[in-house]
Design a protein around this motif. Structure first.
Motif, short mmCIF file in Angstrom:
data_model
loop_
_atom_site.label_atom_id
_atom_site.label_comp_id
_atom_site.label_asym_id
_atom_site.label_seq_id
_atom_site.Cartn_x
_atom_site.Cartn_y
_atom_site.Cartn_z
N ALA A 1 -13.64 -18.92 -44.26
CA ALA A 1 -14.55 -17.81 -44.55
C ALA A 1 -14.05 -16.53 -43.91
O ALA A 1 -14.06 -15.46 -44.55
N VAL A 2 -13.61 -16.62 -42.68
CA VAL A 2 -13.11 -15.44 -41.97
C VAL A 2 -11.89 -14.86 -42.67
O VAL A 2 -11.78 -13.64 -42.86
N ALA A 3 -10.98 -15.71 -43.11
CA ALA A 3 -9.70 -15.25 -43.65
C ALA A 3 -9.70 -15.03 -45.15
O ALA A 3 -8.87 -14.27 -45.67
N ALA A 4 -10.61 -15.70 -45.89
CA ALA A 4 -10.49 -15.67 -47.36
C ALA A 4 -11.81 -15.59 -48.09
O ALA A 4 -11.87 -15.91 -49.28
N ARG A 5 -12.89 -15.19 -47.42
CA ARG A 5 -14.19 -15.16 -48.09
C ARG A 5 -14.21 -14.21 -49.27
O ARG A 5 -14.80 -14.52 -50.32
N ILE A 6 -13.55 -13.08 -49.17
CA ILE A 6 -13.58 -12.09 -50.25
C ILE A 6 -12.64 -12.50 -51.38
O ILE A 6 -13.05 -12.59 -52.54
N GLN A 7 -11.37 -12.78 -51.06
CA GLN A 7 -10.42 -13.15 -52.10
C GLN A 7 -10.72 -14.52 -52.69
O GLN A 7 -10.63 -14.73 -53.90
N GLY A 8 -11.06 -15.47 -51.84
CA GLY A 8 -11.26 -16.84 -52.32
C GLY A 8 -12.65 -17.12 -52.83
O GLY A 8 -12.84 -17.93 -53.73
N GLY A 9 -13.65 -16.49 -52.23
CA GLY A 9 -15.02 -16.70 -52.65
C GLY A 9 -15.63 -17.97 -52.09
O GLY A 9 -15.03 -18.68 -51.26
N VAL B 1 -6.05 -10.40 -37.59
CA VAL B 1 -6.70 -11.08 -38.70
C VAL B 1 -7.97 -10.32 -39.06
O VAL B 1 -8.83 -10.09 -38.20
N ALA B 2 -8.07 -9.90 -40.32
CA ALA B 2 -9.26 -9.17 -40.78
C ALA B 2 -10.39 -10.16 -41.04
O ALA B 2 -10.23 -11.11 -41.79
N ASP B 3 -11.52 -9.95 -40.38
CA ASP B 3 -12.67 -10.83 -40.55
C ASP B 3 -13.41 -10.45 -41.83
O ASP B 3 -14.15 -9.46 -41.88
N GLN B 4 -13.23 -11.25 -42.86
CA GLN B 4 -13.81 -10.91 -44.16
C GLN B 4 -15.30 -11.20 -44.25
O GLN B 4 -15.94 -10.85 -45.23
N THR B 5 -15.85 -11.85 -43.25
CA THR B 5 -17.30 -12.05 -43.22
C THR B 5 -18.00 -10.93 -42.44
O THR B 5 -19.21 -10.75 -42.56
N GLY B 6 -17.24 -10.25 -41.61
CA GLY B 6 -17.80 -9.19 -40.78
C GLY B 6 -18.63 -9.69 -39.63
O GLY B 6 -19.20 -8.90 -38.87
N ALA B 7 -18.70 -11.01 -39.47
CA ALA B 7 -19.54 -11.57 -38.40
C ALA B 7 -19.00 -12.90 -37.89
O ALA B 7 -19.76 -13.77 -37.47
N LEU B 8 -17.70 -13.07 -37.92
CA LEU B 8 -17.02 -14.28 -37.45
C LEU B 8 -17.54 -15.55 -38.14
O LEU B 8 -17.59 -16.62 -37.55
N GLY B 9 -17.96 -15.42 -39.39
CA GLY B 9 -18.41 -16.59 -40.13
C GLY B 9 -19.69 -17.20 -39.62
O GLY B 9 -19.95 -18.39 -39.85
N THR B 10 -20.50 -16.41 -38.91
CA THR B 10 -21.74 -16.95 -38.35
C THR B 10 -22.77 -17.20 -39.44
O THR B 10 -22.71 -16.66 -40.54
N ASN B 11 -23.73 -18.04 -39.11
CA ASN B 11 -24.86 -18.29 -40.00
C ASN B 11 -25.95 -17.27 -39.74
O ASN B 11 -26.10 -16.78 -38.62
N GLY B 12 -26.71 -16.95 -40.78
CA GLY B 12 -27.77 -15.98 -40.59
C GLY B 12 -28.66 -15.88 -41.81
O GLY B 12 -28.38 -16.46 -42.86
N TYR B 13 -29.76 -15.17 -41.66
CA TYR B 13 -30.68 -14.94 -42.76
C TYR B 13 -31.09 -13.47 -42.74
O TYR B 13 -30.84 -12.76 -41.78
N GLY B 14 -31.70 -13.04 -43.84
CA GLY B 14 -32.17 -11.67 -43.92
C GLY B 14 -31.60 -10.92 -45.10
O GLY B 14 -32.32 -10.17 -45.77
N ALA B 15 -30.32 -11.12 -45.40
CA ALA B 15 -29.69 -10.39 -46.50
C ALA B 15 -30.04 -10.99 -47.85
O ALA B 15 -30.33 -10.27 -48.81
N HIS B 16 -30.03 -12.32 -47.95
CA HIS B 16 -30.26 -12.98 -49.22
C HIS B 16 -31.39 -14.01 -49.18
O HIS B 16 -31.74 -14.59 -50.20
N ILE B 17 -31.93 -14.23 -48.00
CA ILE B 17 -32.99 -15.23 -47.84
C ILE B 17 -33.73 -14.92 -46.54
O ILE B 17 -33.13 -14.40 -45.59
#
Length: 238
Positions: free
Chosen positions: A25-33, A106-122
């Motif tokens: 997720a950190v390395a490929a969340r945007i490109q890989g999905g 390494v660019a963090d593509q999650t912007g939050a070190l791949g942490t779990n969270g709520y608020g944006a989509h749920i």
């Protein structure tokens, strides 16, 4: 010595699960999905089941260990030792990922070190329900397929696929914790909102694991009844 080896296997296994799963997720969340992240979690889980499964059972997840404990297949002392090993392994993996984003360019593509969270989509309630359901499925699959004597070699594939499915649903909504240790490690280094919301991703996956332990005996009993009423040699009702 054998106990130490099991605990070390759980530490190493959780470390690898978090490093490769969250790392994807950190390395490929945007490109890989989402699909790439889900497959990374699923594939590494398959590899771990076949690698350390014969030694420790490859729980690599406190919710799984809780399910096994409630099923009477591990002692309380053993479960606590597993939990410690799992949280330590996840924390070490998160530190390595944090170090790579801070000092390894390494660019963090999650912007939050791949942490779990709520608020944006749920919202919080939705996140709680989601984590219970996702973890229930995963732990139920683990408990059922590892208890079956027929085709034991396929257990790792079933477990890996189950984890991948939970991520396909959960990554966009909460990050798909399904594992309190996986949630804990990155949150410790990210801090802030991730750390304040962490309790949701510890409590509700554990609840899902406990529910799975309650349901698993009924599923296994139904399976024995089903197979017991059939002639396996011809695949038709006897």
């Amino acid at each position: 010595m054998s106990d130490f080896r099991r605990y070390a296997a759980e530490l190493l296994g959780t470390l690898l699960l978090v490093f490769f799963g969250v790392g994807s997720a950190v390395a490929a969340r945007i490109q890989g999905g989402v699909v790439v992240v889900a497959l990374a979690f699923g594939f590494v889980m398959v590899a771990l089941v076949y690698t350390i499964g014969p030694l420790s059972g490859s729980h690599v997840n406190p919710a799984v260990t809780l399910g096994v404990l409630l099923s009477g297949k591990i002692s309380v002392i053993g479960a606590v030792a597993y939990w410690i090993a799992q949280f330590v392994g996840a924390t070490v993996a998160a530190f390595v990922l944090w170090a790579l984003t801070r000092w390894g360019d390494v660019a963090d593509q999650t912007g939050a070190l791949g942490t779990n969270g709520y608020g944006a989509h749920i919202n919080r309630g939705g996140a709680a329900v989601l984590e219970v359901i996702l973890t229930f499925l995963f732990v139920l699959v683990v408990l059922v397929v590892t208890s079956r004597s027929e085709n034991p070699g396929t257990a790792g594939l079933a477990i890996g696929l189950a984890l991948a499915v939970t991520q396909l649903v959960g990554v966009t909504l909460t990050g798909g914790a399904v594992n309190p240790a996986r949630a804990f490690g990155p949150a410790v280094f990210e801090g802030g909102v991730a750390l304040r919301q962490l309790w949701v991703f510890i409590v509700f996956p554990l609840l899902g694991g406990a529910l799975a332990a309650l349901v698993a005996p009924m599923v296994m009993g139904a399976q024995r009844h089903y197979w017991g009423g059939h002639d396996k040699s011809v695949g038709r009702p006897s």
